[in-house]
Design a protein around this motif. Structure first.
Motif, PDB file in Angstrom:
ATOM      1  N   SER A 126      34.271  49.720  45.298  1.00  0.00           N
ATOM      2  CA  SER A 126      33.064  48.772  45.937  1.00  0.00           C
ATOM      3  C   SER A 126      32.048  48.192  45.909  1.00  0.00           C
ATOM      4  O   SER A 126      31.490  47.315  46.092  1.00  0.00           O
ATOM      5  CB  SER A 126      33.690  48.820  47.910  1.00  0.00           C
ATOM      6  OG  SER A 126      32.863  49.794  48.079  1.00  0.00           O
ATOM      7  N   THR A 127      31.728  48.259  44.405  1.00  0.00           N
ATOM      8  CA  THR A 127      30.469  48.198  44.191  1.00  0.00           C
ATOM      9  C   THR A 127      30.325  46.748  43.769  1.00  0.00           C
ATOM     10  O   THR A 127      31.062  46.581  42.323  1.00  0.00           O
ATOM     11  CB  THR A 127      30.001  49.369  43.167  1.00  0.00           C
ATOM     12  OG1 THR A 127      30.814  49.210  42.130  1.00  0.00           O
ATOM     13  CG2 THR A 127      29.699  50.337  44.211  1.00  0.00           C
ATOM     14  N   PRO A 128      29.416  46.167  44.005  1.00  0.00           N
ATOM     15  CA  PRO A 128      29.554  44.656  43.219  1.00  0.00           C
ATOM     16  C   PRO A 128      29.654  44.791  42.007  1.00  0.00           C
ATOM     17  O   PRO A 128      28.800  45.810  41.024  1.00  0.00           O
ATOM     18  CB  PRO A 128      28.536  43.959  43.978  1.00  0.00           C
ATOM     19  CG  PRO A 128      28.247  45.143  44.569  1.00  0.00           C
ATOM     20  CD  PRO A 128      28.482  46.165  44.833  1.00  0.00           C
ATOM     21  N   VAL A 172      27.357  38.832  39.572  1.00  0.00           N
ATOM     22  CA  VAL A 172      27.309  39.535  40.500  1.00  0.00           C
ATOM     23  C   VAL A 172      27.512  38.491  42.077  1.00  0.00           C
ATOM     24  O   VAL A 172      28.452  39.471  42.594  1.00  0.00           O
ATOM     25  CB  VAL A 172      26.272  40.776  40.637  1.00  0.00           C
ATOM     26  CG1 VAL A 172      26.393  41.981  41.658  1.00  0.00           C
ATOM     27  CG2 VAL A 172      26.449  41.333  39.426  1.00  0.00           C
ATOM     28  N   GLN A 173      26.882  38.200  42.430  1.00  0.00           N
ATOM     29  CA  GLN A 173      27.074  37.523  43.740  1.00  0.00           C
ATOM     30  C   GLN A 173      28.401  37.096  43.752  1.00  0.00           C
ATOM     31  O   GLN A 173      28.490  36.766  45.186  1.00  0.00           O
ATOM     32  CB  GLN A 173      26.448  35.827  43.325  1.00  0.00           C
ATOM     33  CG  GLN A 173      24.933  37.004  43.619  1.00  0.00           C
ATOM     34  CD  GLN A 173      24.083  36.239  42.272  1.00  0.00           C
ATOM     35  OE1 GLN A 173      24.728  35.980  40.950  1.00  0.00           O
ATOM     36  NE2 GLN A 173      22.338  36.556  42.151  1.00  0.00           N
ATOM     37  N   PHE A 174      29.591  36.571  42.966  1.00  0.00           N
ATOM     38  CA  PHE A 174      30.234  36.308  43.092  1.00  0.00           C
ATOM     39  C   PHE A 174      31.661  37.303  43.526  1.00  0.00           C
ATOM     40  O   PHE A 174      32.225  36.947  43.987  1.00  0.00           O
ATOM     41  CB  PHE A 174      31.212  35.233  42.256  1.00  0.00           C
ATOM     42  CG  PHE A 174      30.210  33.920  41.673  1.00  0.00           C
ATOM     43  CD1 PHE A 174      30.512  32.869  43.197  1.00  0.00           C
ATOM     44  CD2 PHE A 174      29.427  33.278  40.557  1.00  0.00           C
ATOM     45  CE1 PHE A 174      29.850  31.620  42.410  1.00  0.00           C
ATOM     46  CE2 PHE A 174      28.481  32.131  41.199  1.00  0.00           C
ATOM     47  CZ  PHE A 174      28.878  31.157  41.923  1.00  0.00           C
ATOM     48  N   ASP A 175      31.123  38.335  43.423  1.00  0.00           N
ATOM     49  CA  ASP A 175      31.974  39.512  43.749  1.00  0.00           C
ATOM     50  C   ASP A 175      32.569  39.545  45.401  1.00  0.00           C
ATOM     51  O   ASP A 175      34.449  39.692  44.971  1.00  0.00           O
ATOM     52  CB  ASP A 175      31.106  40.411  43.589  1.00  0.00           C
ATOM     53  CG  ASP A 175      32.636  42.083  43.114  1.00  0.00           C
ATOM     54  OD1 ASP A 175      32.805  42.157  42.770  1.00  0.00           O
ATOM     55  OD2 ASP A 175      32.561  42.803  44.263  1.00  0.00           O
ATOM     56  N   PRO A 176      32.280  38.907  46.015  1.00  0.00           N
ATOM     57  CA  PRO A 176      32.677  39.227  46.822  1.00  0.00           C
ATOM     58  C   PRO A 176      33.954  38.029  47.153  1.00  0.00           C
ATOM     59  O   PRO A 176      35.172  37.847  47.349  1.00  0.00           O
ATOM     60  CB  PRO A 176      31.794  39.244  48.161  1.00  0.00           C
ATOM     61  CG  PRO A 176      30.699  39.087  47.438  1.00  0.00           C
ATOM     62  CD  PRO A 176      30.446  39.308  46.364  1.00  0.00           C
TER      63      PRO A 176
END
Length: 191
Positions: A126-128, A172-176
């Motif tokens: 679950s790490t980005p 990485v900000q778009f991971d969720p």
């Protein structure tokens, strides 16, 4: 005897009307003329019936009935009481007819159950991380689902292109956002 004569007379008249209709049809007359001919035949039959009924009435009137002799009036004998009706015998009970029925065919063998496949519901990691846009597009093409979800994923990938670098990697900000849109199907490309 009168009943038989009236039945014979009726059958002869009916046959006459049918034969007239057939003859008019075979003669090639129009429907209107066939109707006129049939009406004339019916009038003829009606006149014959009326004449026949007058003859019968005249013959019955010509023969006067013998007047009863008032002196010979005798008290009628009382009618004997009717004998009681015998009780009907009970009908024997009928056994239901046996119907031979063919044995049903054996049930088909159940199909073997497919081996279950393990589908991870959530990515274990679950790490980005940064996702590759081109891999996400390939995954979107292979995913099954309803048309609305597929359209949403296609539009999301189209808008994420402006944020991807030349190699197709997303920040990485778009991971969720990616995890929410693709869900458990990301396990195939996670690595």
């Amino acid at each position: 005897m009168k009943l038989r004569l009236s039945v014979v007379r009726f059958l002869l008249e009916a046959t006459f009307l049918v034969l007239v209709a057939v003859a008019a049809g075979l003669a090639g007359l129009d429907a209107v003329w066939i109707g006129v001919v049939m009406f004339g035949a019916w009038l003829l039959v009606a006149l014959i019936e009326r004449t026949g009924s007058r003859r019968v009435r005249a013959s019955t009137e010509a023969e006067p009935e013998a007047e009863p002799n008032p002196q010979a009036a005798v008290e009628p004998e009382p009618e004997p009481e009717p004998a009681p009706e015998p009780e009907p015998e009970p009908e024997p009970e009928l056994e239901p007819a046996r119907v031979l029925v063919a044995a049903p065919p054996p049930p088909p063998e159940p199909e073997p159950e497919p081996e279950p496949t393990v589908v991870p519901l959530v990515l274990r990691d679950s790490t980005p991380r940064a996702w590759n846009l081109w891999e996400l597009e390939r995954l979107a093409e292979t995913m099954n689902g309803d048309d609305i979800a597929a359209e949403e994923r296609t539009l999301l990938l189209l808008h994420l292109r402006e944020f991807a670098d030349a190699a197709g990697d997303l920040p990485v900000q778009f991971d969720p956002l990616v995890r929410d849109a693709f869900g458990a199907d990301l396990a195939g490309i996670a690595g």
